[in-house]
Structures are given as structure tokens and as C-alpha cells.
Design an enzyme around this catalytic site. Structure first.
Site, PDB file in Angstrom:
ATOM      1  N   GLU A 221       4.591   6.224   4.697  1.00 39.43           N
ATOM      2  CA  GLU A 221       4.407   6.565   6.387  1.00 39.43           C
ATOM      3  C   GLU A 221       5.056   5.906   7.206  1.00 39.43           C
ATOM      4  OE1 GLU A 221       0.301   7.559   6.354  1.00 39.43           O
ATOM      5  OE2 GLU A 221       0.328   8.924   4.723  1.00 39.43           O
TER       6      GLU A 221
ATOM      7  N   PRO B  10       0.762  -1.212   0.004  1.00 38.08           N
ATOM      8  CA  PRO B  10       0.072   0.102   0.036  1.00 38.08           C
ATOM      9  C   PRO B  10       0.908   1.159   0.078  1.00 38.08           C
ATOM     10  CG  PRO B  10      -0.613  -1.379   1.822  1.00 38.08           C
ATOM     11  CD  PRO B  10       0.633  -1.969   1.223  1.00 38.08           C
ATOM     12  N   LEU B  11       0.565   2.309  -0.828  1.00 33.46           N
ATOM     13  CA  LEU B  11       1.409   3.346  -0.908  1.00 33.46           C
ATOM     14  C   LEU B  11       1.665   4.071   0.552  1.00 33.46           C
ATOM     15  CD1 LEU B  11       0.301   5.043  -4.233  1.00 33.46           C
ATOM     16  CD2 LEU B  11       2.355   4.118  -3.680  1.00 33.46           C
ATOM     17  N   CYS B  12       0.497   4.173   1.229  1.00 35.15           N
ATOM     18  CA  CYS B  12       0.527   4.753   2.589  1.00 35.15           C
ATOM     19  C   CYS B  12       1.692   4.132   3.602  1.00 35.15           C
ATOM     20  CB  CYS B  12      -0.576   4.696   3.357  1.00 35.15           C
ATOM     21  SG  CYS B  12      -1.526   3.191   3.898  1.00 35.15           S
ATOM     22  N   THR B  13       1.741   2.805   3.429  1.00 40.99           N
ATOM     23  CA  THR B  13       3.136   2.238   3.986  1.00 40.99           C
ATOM     24  C   THR B  13       4.315   2.694   3.755  1.00 40.99           C
ATOM     25  OG1 THR B  13       1.871   0.149   4.511  1.00 40.99           O
ATOM     26  CG2 THR B  13       4.150  -0.148   4.708  1.00 40.99           C
TER      27      THR B  13
END
Ligand SMILES: [Zn+2]
Lengths: 523, 448
Positions: B213, B207-210
Site C-alpha cells: 500500500e 511489513p507486507l502492508c507497506t
């Protein structure tokens, strides 16, 4: 060599630099370079083995051009060993390739000491009595041996070494070593330092599953006389308890904790496979014990003492939903415990080496470290001498195979592959080699099969008429596609034996090229 | 006929010239069979990589003389540990051409035609010319495409049984490390690639958020540099995985990010592995799988033994596991089934029909080219063909198809199934409303 690193990149990702170094040190001897042997060596030369020696006394015939890629028109009438060797050399100039123009079955008799110079012998298309003699020679000289044979639409591969021990067995699926059912104090206190009831939703959904499970397990134990969930109902209740602590539907960390909750219920201690290894008589050390068994003896002591029933911690953790900070800290905690376990193990190994009269530094640190990391995955493979298997195969297994539909063709071919050698010894050629006299060969082979089964203790049994005729139809043909298959399997097993990584096959592999119900037979 | 014992088909003759009881139903042993295999059987090998090199050798030594090979790639240094037909001095040359040349040099009498192009560049007719198509590929998309092509030739009888002469057999192999599979696909009879697509689960993406962030692993740092940082810094410039400078840049950025977060393990080799999604590959596994595929090809073409039914798996990681599994067809398969039925008014123009394909929930096919009985009704490319067929767009499809009441058309375009665009080929059954079966112009004219 930077170029070699690029060239071997795709395999270095499988067996690493250590595996590659082992291959580059190995010297392989091939007996008979028909397609089965040539294809085996081709795959090994491409991978970069140190040296190859091709032994074959025959000259190239026109018929060989139809099944062997390593010979061509210009080879006809010349030494097959020489032609095959020079083509193989073309594939990889880092490999030292040489050939000996001699018949293997003669060499086995006249010069048995010849074989002791090699790491491993690939013996192809040998008949039974040469196999037995060579097996004795190689066991005596501690040289690894693998037999391969292609015959029509069937064939076999059989490894023969006294003992092969593996530290890096690299199984595909193996439980992570998380110790959630038996956390050590360091892990426990780290987990306790993190508050599961934190109100901030972002912080709540970034608590790693390991922390959640350790804390919840101890909460459970506190209200259940110090015990972890064990009955079906308790496990269900534990999961419900986990779910009740979620504060939003999308908390991946809790979903992961639920999926991993079986780690909390798993029994403590070591697997039955590992128990067998530490109970093995080879773990009673003597001055000739191998490094592997010295380390097993140290492991046995570790489990009984510092380990409290567990092996040294593996020390790595899988990726899991977490904040970076928690995850990195968790990694450090696992790593530190693994390092501490390793230091204890190392001391025990050094002491045992001294006790058995060896230099206490003779096993390098990195080997002991690798042993600790892989302690749960150790493998020991032992192979019966070929002669023993041939003379007294396990009768219960044999009977089972003969009556099992999934095995009947494979075991039929096993019997037939042995029967054709008897046939050849009696009648000077394999059945069905010549176009005339097929019917006579079929009935002779049938008699040979009945005789062989009798000798093995399966009185009065025989094989189907169809299978016996099929074996005669094959007429000892070495088909390229079958040879490439058998050669591929053989080279794969050679790589596992030399790199000491992964687990080589046990038993005898029988190829069934009719419907691909190939089988491993344990006789 | 040369004496078997001294001919180059010495070993193969045993299988092809002699009768047996454990053979295929169509087996007619004899010298004619051997000669037909040599003179008339045409086999296409798709892919000239690890499997393709082995396949060409295996087939050339299994009685086949007329082979074609198609591959769009050029030879790289990392191929040399297994693609045994290539040498260091061949690096940069087209794989298909070098592979064909090397096998022809060594096996006398074999003719191999190389095609250095994308599989999508060939017309349908090209594929239809072969008796058997053998696949040595490493991508799901390419497999899926060839599968659809081979299945598009399949025609059904009125009782929905496949017409035997339209079955285009495929033999497919695949490997990864110490594991592999070989399978036989007889469209309409055994499951096609699409029937059992679940065997190839899509690759999991982070996931891009992983990445942005909460990076935790070396791979997260690498993908951050590759997927996020690259675009931030190089506005508009596309990342090229084959450009060593680009790879170095990603590696250095990944190292920086890993240091920032205290994450161990970023190496150049891992960077390449993650970014290019490198599948480990070795000679022995490719040899095993290709040999199984070549043997099945020989059996399908000659009937000299039973055919694999229908999926073989090999796993050499722990010991040796070889298993044949009989999978079953998906009766509703869009690709190997009788085809999606589309009912039309006779007035519907070709342009309207093409627009409908984009909306159709089971097709979602945009930019479609349409062919009927080998005739191009409309082609999106190349420009010459587009221009030649453009005028058909305003004509009723009914007229373009010869005013038959119902027939099969083939459409090729971009499908957007599962939010992923991919070249695909579909077979459609078009039926015209209000036109009775049996009284068509074709029948009146005596056509079939
Ligand atoms: Zn299908």
C-alpha cells in the site's frame, strides 16, 4: 567489463565504482615478501589493484615453506620475490605484477628515487633505521607509506603519510541531517500544509514523523517565546504533548516521532570536530592548496553566510512511516534544498579556485557534490614522522600506557619490538634466534630494554621478566597465522588510503596475540 | 629430528618447542607436541567460502596435517574477489573439493578430506571424530546447528560440572564488510552460540502492508515484485534467486512500480542485494578473522599461549577497533546446559516419546530422530534406516535404553521456536520414574 563487475560485486557494494577505479589506478610496492608482505598483497591483488612490484633479495629456504603459502617445494633456492610474484599473478590476471630481486634496506640507501613512482609502499619486516630512512624518502616524494611487522605472537602496523583527507568517511552510525531544530522555510511551509488534526485515522497515521515534529516544534515555540525545549522537564513535556496527539495506540508514525524528538532538542550548528577542520591553518589557501582544503575554505564561507551556521544540507532522508505521496514530496523538498546549497557552494569553490590562481573548473562538479553531502563527516588524518616518534614519543602517553593494565602488554611489546632491533644492531642477530644461549639473550634483552626506556625518558623503568622472556622465546619467528592477521589489517588500511573512503587508523597498532588485548598507541 | 633452522617448521618450532611463562595450563613443549599436532590432531573446517579458504591455508601452515572441510556450495564468479583458492575455470565446481585440492598442492604433507554435502547430512559420529571444529559460515542457522551438534557431545558430572573429556571446542568466525568477529566456544565453560544469540539480531522484514500500500523506497518496490507480484503472476512456480531470468523479471517489475509511485533508486545490483540478502564481503576482513581463528585453534590444540577469552570483535570502518570481550554462559541454556530433563514412566513407547517432544514447551521438536549412546533408536531418514528402526517405535524407551534409571539421549528434528522452523539437535536427560539409581541391568552386568 561485465565480468569484472560480477567478480567485484561484493566489494563494489562497499566502496562503489569510484573506489574500485582508485584501486585499479594504484601502483603498490611491497618491500620484503615473507608471509606478512605476501598476505598483504594477496588481499590487494584479489581486490584488483592496478599494479604490484615485489622487492626482496632473498632466496626461498625450506623454512619459508612452513609459513608462506606463496612459495612451494619447487621454489626452494630460487628468488623469493619471483616466486611470490608469480603466485600472486595467478590470483588475478587484471593486475600487473612484477618483481625486483634486491634487498629493500640496500635499495633505500642506493636508489631513494626508486620509490617515487608508486602510489603506496607497503614496507614489511624492516628494522628501525631503514624505517626512518624510508619514511623521510616517502614524505619527501609524497608517496603513501605503511609499515607492518610480525614477530612471534606480536607485531605492529603503522601508517605514515603527512596528511590524509577523507570526504566519504562513511561512518556506521551518523545522525540523519533532518534540520528539525532549524527547519528552512521550504520545509516549514510544506509541514504547515499538512493538517495534524485530520480526522481520517488512515491519513492521521500516515503523516511522516518529520512533518509531525516540525509542526509540533513550532507550536511549542509559539507558546515559549520562540524557544525550543531545552531543559529535561521541557523535553519531557514536549514528548507528552506528542503523545497526547495520538488518536490510536498503533500509530507507528507517532512512535517514530517520539524516538526522533531529540532531533528537535539538538543544538544548532556544526560539530566540534568540523569546527577544528574549518579552523585548521590549511584552510587558509595558497596556490598549492589541495582540492579538499579549497572546498573546506568554501565551506567555511558558506557556514558564515548562506548556511546561517549550518553546513549544506545532505539531502537524503531515512525511510519512515508515511503515505507514499507525503514521503516522495518530502524527499523532493530535501533534495531541492541540498541542490540549492550545492549551487552556492560550487560558486564559492569556483571563486576561490580563481583567487588562488587555478582553473576555476579544476574541481569536478561531482566532487563538490560529494563534499557537500558529506560535509558533516569530513576527516583529516595526520601522522608524525617515524623518526620523531622514535626519538621523542609522547612521554605522558607512554607513562600512562605503562601503568594501565589494559595497555601494559601492548606497550611492553611496543618497547620490545624496538629493543630487538637495537639488540640485533649490537649482537648481529635477534634474541632467541638460536636454541643455545637463551639465558644470555634474555639478560641482554633486559639490559637493552632498560637502556631504551632510559633514552625515552622513563628512567629506572623496565618490563616484566615474563614478557622479556616471551620475546626471546619468539626468536623473530614469523608465524603464518600472525602474519596473515597483520597482513589483513595492513591491506585493509591500504584500501582505505587508496580509495580515500572510510577512516584509516591513527597511531601505532600493536598486535597482542597472547590474549588479543591489542591496542592503538598514540606516541 | 631435522635441525630446526632448516626444517619447514622453523618458525613454529620456536613456539612449540620452547617453554614460556605466558602459556596455556596444559602446555608441554617439545618435539612430541609438534609431532602429535601433525599426526593426531584432527580439525574440521565448516564452510569453504571466504573464511573457509583462508582457514584451510592458515591451519595447514600452523602445524596441522589432518583437516576436513565441509561445504554444500559450488563456486560462483562473485566469490573470486576473496576466495583465493578458486579461479575462473573452477566456477561451478564444489567449493570443498577445489579448496582441499589447492591447499594440498601447495603445502606438502597436508591431507584435506573434502565433504561436498549439507552439514545436516552427516551423522553425529562424524563430528565427534574431530578434536576441534572451526566455523567459517555466513548463516545463523548453520552456526546454530553445528553449535548444537558440538554441545550434544558434552556430558555433565553429577555435580553439574562439565566432563572435560567430552568438551568439543569450537572456534567461530564471521565477517560483514569491514567488520567481523572471532570467538572461542568451550561448551560448558564459555558461552555457546545459543547463550549469546542476542548478538545476532534477526533481520528486519518489511511489513507486507507497506509493500502493498505505501511503498517509499526502492527496496520496498523490489520486495513487492519479489514477494507479492511474483506469486500473483506465476501461480505455483517457485522463485529461484539463482535464475537470472527470474531476477530480471523482478527487477523490471520493481522498476515499473517505482515509476508508478515516483520512487528513485531501483537498480539491478540493488535488486540482487535485496532479494538475495547479499552481505558485502572483502578479502582483507576475511583474512583478519580467519587468522585470529586459526591462531586460537593452534593455541587450544597445543597450549602454546593463552586462549582468547572469549569473543573478539574487529571494526575497521572508522580507524581500527579491536576488542576482546568476556561473555558469560547462560546457566539455563537449552543447548550447552546439562539438557532438558524429561521424566517418563517405564512403559512409555518410543513413538509416544517422539510425540511428546512435539508438545514439550521448551522443545517444540517435530519429526524427531532419536539416538542413544551412538545407537540409532529411530531415524526419520534415509528410508533404509527408517525401515530398519521402525519396529522400535512400539517398544518402551526404557527397554531400548538398556533399562537404566537415567541417561542422555540425542534428538534431531525440526524445532518451531519463535515461529521459525529450523533443523535442530537437542540433548535430553531422560529419567524413568520408580527405577532406583544404581540397581540397573547395566550395573548388574558390570557396565558403566
Ligand atoms: Zn549455551
Amino acid at each position: 567489463m561485465a565480468e569484472a563487475k560480477v567478480k567485484y560485486d561484493r566489494q563494489l557494494r562497499i566502496w562503489g565504482e569510484q573506489g574500485q577505479a582508485a584501486l585499479e589506478k594504484a601502483s603498490i610496492c611491497l618491500l620484503n615478501c615473507g608471509p606478512t608482505g605476501s598476505e598483504t598483497l594477496k588481499n590487494l591483488v584479489l581486490g584488483g589493484v592496478g599494479s604490484i612490484t615485489v622487492v626482496d633479495g632473498s632466496k626461498v629456504e625450506v623454512g619459508d615453506l612452513g609459513n608462506n603459502f606463496m612459495v612451494d617445494e619447487s621454489s626452494v633456492g630460487r628468488s623469493k620475490a619471483k616466486c611470490v610474484c608469480s603466485f600472486l599473478q595467478e590470483l588475478n590476471d587484471a593486475v600487473k605484477a612484477k618483481f625486483i630481486e634486491e634487498y629493500p634496506q640496500a635499495l633505500i640507501v642506493t636508489n631513494p628515487s626508486f620509490f617515487s613512482q608508486f602510489t603506496l609502499i607497503v614496507a614489511t619486516q624492516l628494522e628501525e633505521d631503514s624505517m626512518i630512512k624510508l619514511d623521510r624518502i616517502c614524505r619527501e616524494a609524497n608517496v603513501m607509506l605503511i609499515f607492518a611487522r610480525s614477530y612471534g605472537l606480536t607485531g605492529f602496523v603503522r601508517v605514515s603519510v603527512k596528511e590524509h583527507t577523507v570526504i566519504e568517511s562513511k561512518p556506521d552510525h551518523f545522525l540523519d541531517d533532518l534540520r528539525l531544530n532549524n527547519p528552512w522555510p521550504g520545509l516549514k511551509s510544506f509541514a504547515e500544509s499538512i493538517d495534524l488534526t485530520v480526522a481520517d485515522p488512515v491519513a492521521h497515521k500516515h503523516i511522516p514523523k518529520v512533518v509531525i515534529l516540525v509542526n509540533m516544534a513550532s507550536e511549542w515555540a509559539n507558546s515559549h517565546d520562540g524557544k525550543l525545549p531545552s531543559t529535561r522537564q521541557e523535553k519531557q513535556e514536549f514528548k507528552e504533548l506528542l503523545k497526547s496527539r495520538m488518536i490510536a495506540m498503533d500509530e507507528e508514525n507517532y512512535k517514530e516521532a517520539l524516538e526522533s524528538s531529540f532531533n528537535v532538542f539538538a543544538p544548532r550548528g556544526i560539530s566540534s570536530d568540523l569546527q577544528l577542520i574549518i579552523d585548521d591553518s590549511a584552510a587558509e589557501l595558497h596556490c598549492g592548496s589541495s582540492d579538499f582544503w579549497v572546498m573546506v575554505a568554501a565551506l567555511k564561507e558558506f557556514i558564515a553566510n548562506e548556511g546561517g551556521g549550518e553546513v549544506p544540507l545532505e539531502g537524503s532522508i531515512p525511510d519512515m512511516t508515511s503515505s507514499t505521496e507525503h514521503y516522495v514530496n518530502l524527499q523532493k523538498i530535501y533534495h531541492a534544498k541540498a541542490e540549492a546549497d550545492f549551487l552556492v557552494m560550487e560558486q564559492r569553490v569556483r571563486n576561490l579556485l580563481k583567487k588562488t590562481g587555478r582553473d576555476s573548473a579544476s574541481i569536478p562538479k561531482h566532487t563538490i557534490k560529494s563534499f557537500c553531502r558529506n560535509a558533516r563527516k569530513l576527516k583529516v588524518c595526520r601522522y608524525r614522522p617515524i623518526e620523531e616518534e622514535f626519538n621523542s614519543p609522547s612521554l605522558t602517553e607512554l607513562q600512562k600506557y605503562l601503568t594501565d593494565e589494559d595497555y601494559s602488554v601492548a606497550v611492553g611489546f611496543y618497547i620490545l619490538l624496538r629493543a630487538v632491533d637495537r639488540f640485533a644492531a649490537n649482537y648481529n642477530s635477534f634474541p632467541g634466534v638460536f636454541d643455545g644461549g637463551m639465558d644470555e639473550d634474555i639478560s641482554r634483552l633486559k639490559m637493552t630494554v632498560v637502556g631504551l626506556l632510559n633514552d625515552l625518558g622513563c628512567n629506572g623503568q623496565t618490563l616484566t621478566e615474563d614478557l622479556i622472556s616471551e620475546m626471546c622465546r619468539f626468536g623473530a619467528a614469523e608465524l603464518h597465522a600472525v602474519a596473515a592477521f597483520i597482513g589483513g589489517i595492513t591491506s585493509q588500511e591500504v584500501i582505505k588510503l587508496i580509495t580515500k573512503q572510510f577512516v584509516p587508523m591513527l597511531g601505532t597498532f600493536i598486535f597482542n596475540g597472547i590474549d588479543h588485548k591489542s591496542q592503538l598507541l598514540f606516541l | 629430528m631435522a635441525d630446526s633452522a632448516t626444517s619447514r617448521s622453523r618458525d613454529l618450532d620456536k613456539l612449540l618447542l620452547r617453554p614460556g611463562n605466558l602459556v596455556g595450563p596444559s602446555f608441554e613443549p617439545g618435539p612430541e607436541l609438534r609431532d602429535d599436532l601433525r599426526d593426531y590432531a584432527r580439525v574440521l573446517v565448516v564452510g569453504a567460502g571466504g573464511l573457509g579458504c583462508e582457514l584451510l591455508k592458515d591451519l595447514a601452515l600452523s602445524g596441522f596435517k589432518n583437516l576436513d572441510v565441509i561445504d554444500m556450495d559450488r563456486i560462483e564468479v562473485t566469490n573470486l574477489n576473496r576466495q583465493f583458492l578458486f579461479r575462473l575455470e573452477d566456477v561451478g565446481k564444489p567449493k570443498a573439493e577445489v579448496a582441499a585440492k589447492r591447499v594440498m598442492e601447495r603445502v606438502n604433507g597436508v591431507n584435506i578430506v573434502p565433504h561436498f554435502c549439507r552439514i545436516e547430512d552427516k551423522e553425529l559420529d562424524f563430528y565427534n571424530d574431530f578434536n576441534i571444529i572451526v566455523l567459517g559460515l555466513d548463516s545463523i542457522e548453520a552456526r546454530s546447528y553445528i553449535n548444537a551438534v558440538a554441545c550434544s557431545f558434552l556430558e555433565y558430572n553429577v555435580d553439574d560440572t562439565p566432563r572435560e573429556e567430552t568438551i568439543k571446542p569450537m572456534v567461530d568466525g564471521g565477517t560483514e564488510g569491514f567488520k567481523g568477529h572471532a570467538r572461542v566456544i568451550l561448551p560448558g565453560i564459555t558461552p555457546c552460540f545459543e547463550c549469546t544469540i542476542w548478538l545476532f539480531p534477526p533481520q528486519v522484514k518489511f511489513p507486507l502492508c507497506t509493500l502493498a500500500e505505501t511503498p517509499r523506497t526502492a527496496a520496498h518496490c523490489i520486495e513487492y515484485a519479489h514477494l507479492i507480484k511474483w506469486d500473483e503472476v506465476h501461480s505455483g512456480k517457485a522463485f529461484d534467486p539463482d535464475d537470472p531470468e527470474h531476477m530480471q523479471w523482478v527487477y523490471k517489475e520493481a522498476v515499473k512500480r517505482a515509476e508508478l509511485f515516483g520512487i528513485p533508486g531501483v537498480t539491478y545490483s540493488l535488486t540482487q542485494g535485496v532479494v538475495k540478502n547479499i552481505i558485502p564481503a572483502i578479502a582483507s576482513t576475511n583474512a583478519i578473522i580467519s587468522a585470529a581463528c586459526a591462531l586460537e585453534t593452534l593455541k587450544i590444540a597445543s597450549g602454546c599461549s593463552k586462549t582468547l577469552s572469549n569473543y573478539l570483535t574487529y571494526n575497521g570502518v572508522e580507524g581500527l577497533h579491536i576488542k576482546a570481550t568476556e561473555f558469560v554462559r547462560n546457566k539455563d541454556c537449552l543447548v550447552c546446559g546439562p539438557g532438558v530433563l524429561i521424566e517418563l514412566d517405564t512403559a512409555v513407547t518410543l513413538r509416544k516419546f517422539i510425540d511428546m517432544l512435539e508438545e514439550h514447551p521448551r522443545l517444540l521438536l517435530s519429526k524427531a530422530s532419536v539416538t542413544h549412546r551412538g545407537k540409532n533408536l529411530y531415524m526419520q531418514a534415509p528410508p533404509v534406516l527408517e525401515e530398519m528402526t521402525r519396529s522400535n517405535l512400539s517398544l518402551p524407551l526404557f527397554d531400548l535404553m538398556g533399562k537404566v534409571s537415567r541417561d542422555v539421549v540425542h534428538v534431531a528434528g525440526l524445532s518451531s521456536m519463535d515461529n521459525k522452523k529450523a533443523s535442530s539437535m537437542r540433548k535430553l536427560r531422560v529419567a524413568f520414574k520408580g527405577v532406583p539409581d544404581g540397581v540397573t541391568d547395566m550395573d548388574m552386568a558390570g557396565g558403566a
